[in-house]
Design a protein around this motif. Structure first.
Motif, PDB file in Angstrom:
ATOM      1  N   GLY A 228      42.210  54.853  57.119  1.00 40.79           N
ATOM      2  CA  GLY A 228      42.136  54.488  55.699  1.00 40.79           C
ATOM      3  C   GLY A 228      43.253  53.583  55.205  1.00 40.79           C
ATOM      4  O   GLY A 228      43.447  53.435  54.007  1.00 40.79           O
ATOM      5  N   GLN A 229      44.020  52.991  56.118  1.00 35.94           N
ATOM      6  CA  GLN A 229      45.117  52.131  55.677  1.00 35.94           C
ATOM      7  C   GLN A 229      44.600  50.702  55.492  1.00 35.94           C
ATOM      8  O   GLN A 229      44.680  49.879  56.383  1.00 35.94           O
ATOM      9  N   THR A 230      44.080  50.414  54.298  1.00 28.78           N
ATOM     10  CA  THR A 230      43.534  49.088  54.009  1.00 28.78           C
ATOM     11  C   THR A 230      44.669  48.122  53.682  1.00 28.78           C
ATOM     12  O   THR A 230      45.783  48.555  53.362  1.00 28.78           O
ATOM     13  N   ALA A 232      45.070  46.409  51.011  1.00 27.15           N
ATOM     14  CA  ALA A 232      45.520  46.623  49.629  1.00 27.15           C
ATOM     15  C   ALA A 232      46.446  47.840  49.561  1.00 27.15           C
ATOM     16  O   ALA A 232      47.476  47.821  48.885  1.00 27.15           O
ATOM     17  N   TRP A 233      46.064  48.876  50.289  1.00 24.34           N
ATOM     18  CA  TRP A 233      46.903  50.085  50.305  1.00 24.34           C
ATOM     19  C   TRP A 233      48.274  49.744  50.874  1.00 24.34           C
ATOM     20  O   TRP A 233      49.308  50.126  50.334  1.00 24.34           O
ATOM     21  N   TRP A 234      48.270  49.002  51.983  1.00 24.56           N
ATOM     22  CA  TRP A 234      49.529  48.682  52.656  1.00 24.56           C
ATOM     23  C   TRP A 234      50.451  47.872  51.738  1.00 24.56           C
ATOM     24  O   TRP A 234      51.655  48.105  51.680  1.00 24.56           O
ATOM     25  N   SER A 235      49.858  46.906  50.996  1.00 24.57           N
ATOM     26  CA  SER A 235      50.675  46.062  50.124  1.00 24.57           C
ATOM     27  C   SER A 235      51.251  46.845  48.948  1.00 24.57           C
ATOM     28  O   SER A 235      52.312  46.501  48.431  1.00 24.57           O
ATOM     29  N   SER A 236      50.544  47.892  48.513  1.00 20.65           N
ATOM     30  CA  SER A 236      51.045  48.629  47.350  1.00 20.65           C
ATOM     31  C   SER A 236      51.915  49.825  47.759  1.00 20.65           C
ATOM     32  O   SER A 236      52.566  50.447  46.916  1.00 20.65           O
ATOM     33  N   PHE A 237      51.920  50.126  49.049  1.00 24.08           N
ATOM     34  CA  PHE A 237      52.603  51.326  49.522  1.00 24.08           C
ATOM     35  C   PHE A 237      54.112  51.357  49.209  1.00 24.08           C
ATOM     36  O   PHE A 237      54.623  52.378  48.712  1.00 24.08           O
ATOM     37  N   ALA A 240      54.712  52.213  45.574  1.00 25.53           N
ATOM     38  CA  ALA A 240      54.285  53.589  45.309  1.00 25.53           C
ATOM     39  C   ALA A 240      55.332  54.578  45.805  1.00 25.53           C
ATOM     40  O   ALA A 240      55.603  55.592  45.152  1.00 25.53           O
ATOM     41  N   ALA A 248      49.698  58.308  47.147  1.00 22.11           N
ATOM     42  CA  ALA A 248      49.587  57.197  48.090  1.00 22.11           C
ATOM     43  C   ALA A 248      49.565  57.689  49.535  1.00 22.11           C
ATOM     44  O   ALA A 248      49.215  56.952  50.458  1.00 22.11           O
ATOM     45  N   ASP A 251      45.592  60.297  51.850  1.00 16.37           N
ATOM     46  CA  ASP A 251      44.566  60.118  52.882  1.00 16.37           C
ATOM     47  C   ASP A 251      45.124  60.252  54.295  1.00 16.37           C
ATOM     48  O   ASP A 251      44.381  60.182  55.263  1.00 16.37           O
TER      49      ASP A 251
END
Ligand SMILES: [Zn+2]
Length: 334
Positions: A228-230, A232-237, A240, A248, A251
């Motif tokens: 689940g590490q998309t 978008a997720w990686w860039s906002s991690f 967060a 964050a 998942d």
């Protein structure tokens, strides 16, 4: 589930290793470079009825038997969790014990499995092309199993070849390392990795973010995407984590969370030392006044936590603790 077998950088290495003599190879390097796939290429070529210099033919009876995981002259020695993940059948006895819930699949290479492998290497081969033993990940042998393997490596019974693949060569007994020809896994260049990722359905700028996140190791991209590490997720991690947002991490399991946090602390340490970040793009990293010693202290605590993360007593609590520790480290003023 073999991800990377036909990747060009694996094919080149297979051809080079096949051109050399040697009855035992040790393939080592960090995760995600394809050592399991290279090991499988080697054993397939050794057992193939019509091998070419590039490797196995892919169509003979022996190649077919490997594809359907039933080759009588191939012994794969893996922890049961890895066998299940990669689609190799367990021994009848082991499968029975797991089905009856007598025990859980083992995360180490079991002594029983090693005993079977030693017996296997002493048997006559069934198909006339010799025999092969594939050990992966080799660092999951304990001292008893490693010593049993060592004996067989020291006095190989004639027609058997070995390939050991590892992501942590330093954890192997030095005597095992010294009995094998060593090969260090080659890194694909970015273009090769991106073109391979495009074949797997990841392309454009997103693939670059993912490859960056995986530290340039293509098979890890698929592993991370599966959890689940998309992009978008990686860039906002990083932001967060500066806010300590446990959502964050929700998942991820604890070891995936620790892995992501280690990459973040690693990159913050690099930036503090005026070097370019390795896993995140600079513009996604939070501003931080934390000192080098605060950041390296955080990184070290994550490394310690990684050792116990497979069996946390409470995964939810652990994730909360990780998020709050991240916030404290990133927002520290010294
Ligand atoms: Zn073949």
């Amino acid at each position: 589930m073999s991800f990377i077998l036909n990747a060009p950088w694996i094919a080149v290495q297979a051809e080079q290793l096949l051109a050399q003599r040697g009855h035992a190879w040790l393939l080592s390097g960090p995760s995600g470079l394809g050592q399991y796939d290279l090991a499988l290429s080697l054993v397939s070529a050794w057992l193939c009825e019509k091998p070419a210099p590039q490797g196995a033919c892919g169509v003979c009876g022996s190649c077919h038997a490997i594809q359907v995981r039933t080759h009588a002259d191939l012994c794969v020695l893996m922890p049961e969790t890895v066998m299940l993940e990669l689609g190799w059948p367990l021994s009848e006895k082991a499968q029975d014990e797991i089905d009856k819930k007598t025990r859980k699949p083992s995360r180490e290479i079991r002594v029983d499995a090693m005993r079977d492998a030693v017996e296997f290497s002493q048997r006559t081969n069934a198909r006339g092309q010799g025999k092969a033993v594939l050990v992966y990940p080799a660092e999951r042998m304990n001292n008893i199993t490693a010593n049993a393997l060592l004996k067989t490596l020291e006095e190989p019974p004639g027609d058997v070849k070995f390939v050991l693949a590892t992501e942590s060569a330093h954890q192997l007994l030095p005597t095992i390392r010294s009995r094998c020809l060593a090969h260090t896994m080659r890194w694909p260049d970015t273009l090769q990795a991106l073109s391979w990722l495009a074949d797997q359905g990841f392309d454009g700028p997103e693939a670059e973010v993912l490859l960056h996140a995986a530290g340039g190791r293509p098979a890890d991209v698929l592993r991370q995407a599966a959890s689940g590490q998309t992009p978008a997720w990686w860039s906002s991690f990083p932001q967060a984590m500066a806010r300590g947002e446990v959502a964050a991490l929700s998942d991820l399991n604890p070891s995936q969370a620790i892995d992501a946090l280690q990459k973040l602390s690693h990159d913050l340490v690099l930036r503090q030392s005026r070097a370019a970040p390795r896993f995140f793009s600079s513009d996604t990293l939070p501003k931080s006044k934390a000192s080098l010693s605060t950041l390296t202290g955080w990184y070290k605590r994550l490394t310690t936590a990684a050792r116990s993360s497979e069996h946390p007593f409470n995964a939810g609590l652990m994730l909360e603790a990780l998020a709050s520790e991240a916030r404290l480290a990133i927002t520290a003023t010294h």
